[in-house]
Design an enzyme around this catalytic site. Structure first.
Site: not given
Length: 354
Positions: A99, A166, A190
């Site tokens: 990511w 992030d 999440k």
């Protein structure tokens, strides 16, 4: 009983599922949460409470705005440089996984990404510690938790450069000092709620410096001024997030859930290190509490083990294809009893195959 260790959409508390399902049937006067206008005062109250809970739980200081967005963290990969990187300037990035590398790729459309350090050569099995952030960087970007490789940042660099993070997979799982960051963003799926919602916490004084014309839908300032209502928001995702944040607050907040998350991770890592059939895949000091990655010493036993645990109530344990092995994702709502169930199955399997 099924135990959900899946890495994608988060496990949510049963009470949240029940409240959300009731609202699908009847949110107000027989109307479903799925059909009400986002302009009603009732839903405006939902947005206000969700925003307030984020600020309260994370102790967001004054001078920051919380905005509810769409597009996931993947859209933030572009929004961040579009809003924060002036023409001809450079932003610094820490490369710790897939990511992070995807975020780096998006910078090229707006300027230059300076990779200050990378753990790619070791297949991202650790988080780099020794690196310098140039003082003239527009910002420094990092990814706090790496779901695929099972590493997590437990400290962040001290720098005068705005830090952008992030936090998609570990936000709300541990106490953080928001004042150390210029911008935090996180896909909700999440630890916050269902996919469709993205939360951004923005220090107000870092905006308006890019010098470029930003499309309205991609401009943080437009969304802040619109109260997260510039366009039709993801109504249901925000509503479920609000319910889940209420649940988190009722448990004593983030300091309490961090204790639970640490206990869950400690229990599973202890078994991985003790059991001769298994071994961890990343540096011990960087082991994630959210995503525990491990493999077997004998690769031929991995498929039989996966079949064994699945037959005994364990879901989502298969590791990412780029790492293999197993990945136990232990987001906030996963009870420690699920971890104990997995540990017991690891022990039973070991007794049969030693």
């Amino acid at each position: 009983m099924r135990h959900n260790f899946g890495a994608g959409p988060c496990i949510l508390p049963q009470e949240v599922f029940k409240q959300a399902s009731q609202a699908v049937l009847d949110f107000k006067d027989g109307l479903s949460i799925l059909e009400i206008s986002h302009r009603t005062s009732e839903f405006e109250n939902v947005v206000e409470e969700t925003t307030r809970l984020v600020k309260e739980l994370l102790n967001v200081p004054s001078g920051y705005s919380v905005v509810l967005l769409q597009g996931g963290a993947s859209l933030q990969f572009s929004m961040v440089p579009m809003n924060l990187l002036p023409e001809g300037k450079t932003a610094s990035y820490l490369d710790t996984g897939v990511w992070a590398s995807k975020a780096i790729k998006e910078v090229a459309a707006f300027g230059t990404a300076n990779i200050v350090a990378s753990s790619k050569a070791s297949n991202y099995t650790h988080v780099p510690k020794e690196y310098d952030i140039p003082a003239d960087s527009a910002y420094f970007h990092c990814t706090s938790n790496n779901t695929i490789y099972g590493t997590e940042m437990f400290s962040f660099p001290e720098t005068d450069v705005p830090v952008v993070c992030d936090m998609s997979s570990d936000i709300m799982s541990r106490v953080i000092d928001v004042s150390k960051f210029g911008l935090i963003y996180a896909g909700a799926q999440k630890n916050i709620g269902p996919a469709g919602l993205t939360i951004a916490i923005v220090k107000d004084d870092i905006l308006g410096r890019s010098g470029r014309k930003i499309p309205s839908m991609l401009d943080y300032q437009v969304h802040i001024e619109g109260g997260s209502m510039y366009n039709t928001p993801p109504v249901f995702s925000i509503y479920v997030a609000m319910l889940n944040l209420r649940w988190l607050k009722s448990k004593g907040g983030i300091a309490e859930i961090e204790k639970e998350n640490k206990a869950k991770a400690d229990a599973l890592y202890k078994e991985i290190d003790r059991n001769p059939l298994f071994k961890g895949t990343c540096a011990v000091e960087d082991r994630s509490r959210m995503n525990v990655c491990f493999v077997m010493e004998n690769k031929e036993l991995e498929k039989p083990f996966l079949k064994f645990v699945e037959e005994n109530g364990i879901e989502g344990l298969k590791g990412h294809r780029s790492v293999g092995g197993f990945r136990a994702s232990m987001y906030n709502a996963l009870p420690i009893t699920s971890v104990h169930a997995l540990v017991e199955l690891m022990q039973v399997f070991a007794e049969k195959h030693q």
